[in-house]
Write a protein that holds these residues in place. Sequence first.
Motif: not given
Length: 560
Positions: A430-436
């Motif tokens: 899983l690759v997770v990115d915090i939005d904005h």
Amino acid sequence: MPKHWLRLLLSPLVLALTTQAAAQDTPTRIDAQSSFTRQVPLVSVLEDASGKMSFDEVRASGAFTPAPAIGTNFGFTSSTWWVRFTLLNPGEDDRHIVVREDYPLIDHLDFWAPEHAGNWRHVATGDRTVFSTREFNHRDFLFDLEIPAGEQRTFYLRAASAGPVDLNLEIYGQHALVGTLSMEQLAYGAYYGGFIVLVLYNFFIFLIVRDRAFVFYLLYAASYGLYFAIHNGLAFQFLWPDSPAWGNQALIVMLSLSLVFGMQFTRSFLDAPVFAPRLDVLARITQALALVGLLASFFAPYSLIILPVSILTVVVTSLIIVLGTIGLIKGYRPARFFMIAWGMLLSGVMVYMLKVFGVLPHNALTQNAFQAGSLLEMVLLSLALASRVRELQRQSRTDTLTRIPNRRAFDEVAAIEFDRARRGGVMALLVVDIDHFKRFNDEFGHARGDEVLKQVAEKLVNGVRQGDHVCRFGGEEFALVLPATNGEDAARVAESLRKLVQETSSADAPITISVGVASTEERKFESVDELFRAADSALYRAKHAGRNRVVRYAAEADHT
């Protein structure tokens, strides 16, 4: 008339002529069993405050008193001390014995033994004279005696020293002495052999890890080991038997170097300049004082330096314990071994110093407490260094802000799990990115942004299984390795994490995440990098589709 009966008849006359005051002493019996035993003679003592009394004056003196109950360790004193003891041989055979004084650092030691016709055999030795003045080639002071059958003889010993006057006379039969010296040689061989093994072991470890704390440990161990060789009399016997002046100065030099390197090792090991800057200043002051003592040893007399350096030893050891306690309180894991190590040494130091100052008696425990404590300390410090290496490795794989594994740790664990999956298993990424997140930082500030990173990391860790790996990949991006997980299950995990982050974020500053999912079951990936690119491409599609969503990797989508 048999020879032994003649000796028995003449012995009262000889005794009256040669030992006027000896009748007040209780003689120590030397019998047939003495060849196999060790005895402590009953002694009387006389303090010569001026240090100028002659042997004849001492023999005629009535000022001898029984030895104190605590023993004849007089500590640091400017007085000269005389010891008198009487030995009685009630048997019919001459007895051959050896008197031993087992504190080898007495500057001047004179021994008088009566001989036939009222003469006296005088042995003048000490660690301020060349080693060849001793009757035996041994680190301690040994005096060869013969007690004729049916007679008693009185002996005198004079001790004067700039250091402690620590007298501990023992009488050995020939068989008992051989056995005792054999056991001591074995013990010293084990002690110094252990020191050498520890030094070599940690030297090779240093060549691998290149941690400067190992350098200071090696210097500390080497100087401390040599100090004890001087303290035990072995260095004088084997290294510089014709240089008594250097032998005394070397004791101060090596002790001072031990204090300097021991403190420097502590400062480096515990990172004292960072977590205890004020105490670190005090530590540097003690190092400077130890160097002053070292330099002063080349100019000032031994008697002027030894007491301050001995006190400084206690101060330095206590300060090291304080620094170690602070490191332990602050949660530094290697400080546990460090504290136990220095606790062992401190116990030995305290026992030995109380013996030096005459508070505790001289015996095998108090004489060797310092040395036994030091060997235990060295072993435990070696374990502490191993713990430090493990801690440094852990820190190098831990993100300093979120306290979860970093990119380096991800690369290692992902490669391991990928290889396992290729051998017949499965894994998901899983690759997770915090939005904005950049906009959030601009609006609420970087401090608030750091808090968000820590909160998201905590939620990710709490939202997965025990064997899953959550890592901070960089910036606002996280990577999760899910062993033994197919794509469908991984997508469900990702969705639960997305909801968890969204539902627990604050209303005034809502936080959402986008997640890309890839699994080794999707297609045959050639490397873990290719698998990561697949998950990253799925993340890109999630963000392109409006963010706050989970997207699985699809091989067909990569070609559209």
